[in-house]
Design an enzyme around this catalytic site. Structure first.
Site, PDB file in Angstrom:
ATOM      1  N   HIS A 213      47.727  38.303  47.838  1.00  0.00           N
ATOM      2  CA  HIS A 213      47.222  39.560  48.411  1.00  0.00           C
ATOM      3  C   HIS A 213      48.240  40.256  49.293  1.00  0.00           C
ATOM      4  O   HIS A 213      48.138  41.446  49.536  1.00  0.00           O
ATOM      5  CB  HIS A 213      45.938  39.308  49.215  1.00  0.00           C
ATOM      6  CG  HIS A 213      44.750  39.092  48.340  1.00  0.00           C
ATOM      7  ND1 HIS A 213      44.446  37.863  47.823  1.00  0.00           N
ATOM      8  CD2 HIS A 213      43.814  39.949  47.876  1.00  0.00           C
ATOM      9  CE1 HIS A 213      43.352  37.970  47.079  1.00  0.00           C
ATOM     10  NE2 HIS A 213      42.948  39.223  47.090  1.00  0.00           N
ATOM     11  N   GLY A 214      49.182  39.515  49.808  1.00  0.00           N
ATOM     12  CA  GLY A 214      50.178  40.150  50.653  1.00  0.00           C
ATOM     13  C   GLY A 214      51.145  39.117  51.189  1.00  0.00           C
ATOM     14  O   GLY A 214      50.774  37.955  51.380  1.00  0.00           O
TER      15      GLY A 214
END
Lengths: 424, 517
Positions: B324-325
């Protein structure tokens, strides 16, 4: 009931959508929650414009178009709260308070040009504050050149009135604010702005808000003083040349002020210049932050510009008033934390004064002791290049006296400031 | 170009649809697909033209490799391909993070220029990895290049999912049925699109206004967050993220439907989940599917004993978090969910000896589970949203009540009507006044949203009659309700109202938030 056919469904859906869009536009135009159109203003229906508070630049640009004022007030929120355009000293009509919260001198100039292009102005009162001249104070996010009737170079902007049409008629914000406006008008709630552009100034109301949200005057004064210290800690220069000159854009913001003076002389506008009287604590805090010279230099620079321009044009300089400093009015006692029933008369916050004090200013400036027939002599000094040295010296003496007479306040501010200076 | 921009809705989309059917209905099927691919490339390039080259090279590389693997089933090629994809993702997404994390550990000061993350790279990497792996496993066949391109590039799903699977997408594009314009499909697609747009611009964007101040204060650390402000900000973020992301997924599903294509389902009322396992069956379902099939099961899944199963879960969730990041906050978020899942599985195996059906609890236990699950998810989202770990802990400190409680100033007066209750609270440390971090009007809004997410049907349930998605939620019940969309005047009117709100939600006025009294 089932329609069965997608075609019929689509036809119904699109007609409904079209009608809804049209009625939304009409509804928002009539209710006018931002005060941009002012077609109808009905008590208990749409008089409390809830959208204006956070969209003051849009609202006021529009209001100028609908009211076509012949006289205006310029400045920031201090002017917006304190200066009542209905003061009889104006002698022209209509007067509109075109002060804009959180603005800089460039925005003042642009709104001045906007108003002047829609209806040539007779009279202007500009409330000057040091932070209007902070060269790094950006135009606010809701400032837009497109909505103003002329460009900086006075070129007409043909379609300026269309620039806000969609946001004010076909936005969710407009719709919710319209509904909010109806609700608040019907329940007689307080408004942010009066229709003459002044912020709702009723002192009882401000007093209650201060107590409700901050507990006491003492707290709100301290909050403002802390934010001054924080701003200083982030670092602006105390040298006027650096303070008012933006390295990046190569702009000296005094040029904007000069332009206001120039246009006023050229177009025969009766311009009155006033240095705003913030509370003594505010100036004392600036002194503690090392800004005293900055203030003095700033005043000199303004006086110089006013006189230079007058000389070039061969006219008498505009009257230039200083209401700031340390007088019995500006050193008003600030009720402590436990004094929740004591209302201040002249201030509700360290930089914002009440409309009563604003009336005294207007009495003096417009030379009409109507509302109070005794504006004290010490309040408001006409300054010129001839008497400015003497005036600044006197302010220094009065500052010293303030610290002697209110040693507790002086000590309190000193301690607060030293916390931030140590933290650096 | 975002779905919620007027240019996309009123210019790009109509032109693409019109031309697609213009070509398709005259029998130029291949050309119609080429048109869709071009439109998708334009859509992608709108953001940054330079990365068009990157995505095109990635497509060609994976397609040619995959076509070979389909034939020769070479394990080596498959591993090579997957590694290459991961390296590309690693370079663009994680290089900065890696260097920044490594420097303090080994005491160096390497500096890498900030690498701009190419849009959608996380999505198209996964989609293509699954294609390579399936080719090796014998679950893929040779597709034509243009069909392969549209499977990866199809603009509705390109930048924010759902993460599509080649064997559910490509056959649909090969089907001649899609080339003939059907008003019925278009109307359904349009309705779903506007429901999604409504969720995004009306709900997510409104609630977002309450999120930013809280997390900004947590980041700057200038002030401490009170109990209600911290909870308000965290819960508001739970809603913002859900309505934003699922709204976007709805829009993707709706647009695809206008072309006669069915997308896999991506959300099914995740906050109605009664435990964390249930949550992951309902939240970003296509990601869960990918992680299960291409990571969890290859790791051994739950076939190698309980300990291995829990380790596998943690690995999957940590990597899922990182996907996600690039940041520790995302790793912690994933780890926290892994931890929740282990507790959940352990609890179920204890409980399973007596009663295996999670839904068989009483009304009270179901609601208790639902509320606890929601709180656990909200706590985890704090890490997901916070800019860094310090900021996350600032918010959590507030939520734990460390910084005290502030109630609106007007409450003091109201409470004091009942004895001296306000005074009593004040004496016990409750403050009354203005909470600068969280506007008090946010609370009624959050309450309404909570009721709404818990009790109202979701987009798929509203549209269930028309089966708009390729996959459906297992165990979904399709009770007919008055909300259910049908070709009725009633539906036409409420769809029009929804559309109106979504359209006017696009035109926001820039706001200047002045010091508010």
């Amino acid at each position: 009931m089932l329609i069965q056919s997608s075609k019929k469904y689509l036809r119904l859906y699109l007609s409904a959508l079209f009608l809804l869009l049209l009625s939304t536009i009409a509804f928002n135009l009539i209710i006018d929650p931002f005060g941009v159109y002012n077609f109808v203003d009905i008590q208990s229906i749409n008089n409390v414009k809830t959208g204006q508070g956070n969209h003051v630049r849009m609202g006021k640009a529009g209001a100028v178009r609908s009211f076509k004022p012949r006289a205006i007030v310029l400045g920031n929120s201090r002017a917006e709260y304190g200066i009542n355009p209905e003061h009889p000293g104006w002698k022209v009509e209509p007067v509109y308070n075109l002060g804009v919260s959180g603005s800089n001198i460039y925005e003042s100039l642009r709104y001045f040009q906007h108003a002047h292009s829609i209806q040539p102005l007779d009279k202007v009162l500009i409330m000057l504050d040091l932070n209007l001249f902070d060269a790094y104070w950006e135009n606010a996010v809701d400032f837009s050149e497109e909505r103003l009737a002329v460009s900086l170079n006075e070129q007409k902007n043909e379609y300026y009135y269309l620039s806000d049409f969609i946001p004010t008629t076909l936005s969710l914000n407009a719709l919710t604010q319209s509904i909010n406006t109806i609700w608040r008008s019907a329940t007689n709630k307080t408004t942010t702005y009066l229709s003459n552009g002044q912020r709702d100034w009723r002192n009882d109301l401000l007093f209650r808000t201060v107590i409700r949200n901050f507990g006491s005057y003492q707290n709100i004064f301290t909050i403002e003083e802390k934010s001054l210290l924080e701003a200083k800690a982030k670092g602006y220069s105390s040298d006027l040349k650096k303070y008012s000159y933006n390295q990046r854009t190569k702009i000296n913001v005094f040029d904007w002020f000069r332009k206001i003076v120039k246009i006023s002389i050229r177009d025969n506008i009766d311009l009155h210049l006033v240095l705003t009287p913030s509370h003594a604590r505010y100036f004392e805090m600036h002194r503690l932050m090392g800004n005293w010279t900055l203030w003095e230099e700033w005043k000199r620079a303004l006086v110089d510009i006013v006189e230079e321009e007058a000389k070039i044009a061969g006219v008498t300089p505009f009257p230039f008033w200083d209401f700031s400093g340390f007088t019995p009015l500006t050193t008003e006692y600030v009720p402590a934390e436990n004094e929740k029933d004591t209302k201040m008369e002249w201030y509700f916050e360290s930089s914002h004064f009440t409309t009563d004090l604003g009336d005294l200013i207007q009495d003096k400036v417009f030379n009409r002791n109507i509302l109070s027939n005794n504006v004290p002599d010490y309040f408001g000094v006409l300054i010129t290049s001839k008497n400015i040295d003497e005036h600044l010296e006197e302010t220094r003496v009065l500052n010293l006296r303030f610290r002697e007479e209110q040693p507790n306040v002086a000590k309190e501010l000193q301690e607060l400031a030293s916390k931030y200076i140590m933290n650096e | 170009m975002l779905f919620n921009s007027p240019f996309f809705i009123f210019v790009f989309l109509p032109i693409v649809i019109f031309t697609f059917y213009l070509l398709g209905s005259r029998g130029f099927h291949r050309l119609a697909i080429v048109w869709l691919v071009s439109a998708s490339l334009f859509f992608y390039g709108w953001w940054n033209v330079n990365y068009l080259l990157l995505i095109s090279l990635s497509l060609m590389f994976n397609y040619s490799l995959g076509s070979r693997i389909v034939v020769n089933r070479s394990r080596l090629l498959m591993i090579l391909g997957v590694t290459a994809n991961l390296c590309l993702l690693g370079y663009y997404k994680y290089a900065n993070f890696f260097i920044d994390s490594l420097n303090p550990i080994i005491g160096t000061d390497y500096n890498l220029e900030k690498i701009i993350l190419p849009l959608a790279i996380s999505f198209f990497t996964f989609e293509q990895i699954s294609y390579l792996v399936d080719s090796y496993r014998g679950n893929a066949r040779n597709y034509s290049f243009i069909h392969y391109c549209i499977f990866v590039l199809f603009f509705p799903q390109l930048i924010a999912g759902p993460i599509v699977h080649h064997h559910e997408m490509i056959p649909q594009f090969e089907n001649k049925r899609i080339f003939k314009f059907r008003l019925h499909r278009f109307v359904i697609g349009m309705t779903i699109f506007f429901i999604g747009l409504f969720k995004k611009v009306v709900i997510a964007d409104s609630v977002a206004l309450y999120v930013a101040p809280v997390f900004d204060i947590a980041l700057s650390g200038t002030e401490s967050l009170s109990f209600f402000a911290a909870w308000g900000g965290a819960i508001a973020y739970s809603f913002q993220l859900y309505f934003d992301f699922s709204g976007y997924a709805d829009m993707a599903i709706g647009i695809a439907m206008m072309f006669g294509i069915r997308m896999p389902l991506n959300f099914h009322s995740p906050y109605k989940a009664v435990n964390i396992i249930d949550f992951w069956r309902r939240w970003h379902m296509t990601l869960s599917r990918f992680l299960r099939e291409y990571l969890y099961i290859p790791l051994g899944g739950n076939k190698k004993g309980k300990a291995r199963r829990y380790i596998n879960l943690i690995i999957v969730m940590l990597l899922g978090g990182l996907w996600h990041g690039a940041g520790w906050t995302f790793v912690v978020w994933g780890g926290l969910h892994g931890f929740y899942l282990i507790i959940n599985h352990a609890w179920q195996s204890i409980k399973g000896r007596t009663n295996s059906n999670v839904n068989a609890g009483s009304w009270l236990s179901t609601w208790l589970s639902r509320i606890i699950t929601f709180i656990a998810i909200t706590v985890a989202w704090v890490f997901f949203r916070a800019e860094n770990m310090d900021a996350a802990f600032e918010v959590l400190k507030g939520m734990a009540g460390v910084n005290g409680v502030i109630l609106p100033g007007s409450f003091l007066h109201i409470f004091n009507q009942v004895g001296d209750f306000g005074g009593y609270l004040e004496a016990h440390g409750v403050q009354f006044g203005l909470d600068v971090a969280f506007n008090q009007w946010g609370f009624p809004l959050l309450f309404v949203l909570l009721i709404f997410t818990w009790f109202s049907p979701n987009t798929q349930q509203l549209m269930a009659r028309y089966k708009p998605t390729f996959t459906v939620f297992q165990g979904a019940t399709h009770r007919s309700s008055i909300w259910q969309w049908r070709l009725t005047p009633y539906s036409a009117i409420y769809s029009a109202v929804l559309t109106l709100l979504a359209i006017i939600g696009l035109n926001e006025v820039s706001e200047f938030l002045y010091f508010q009294f």
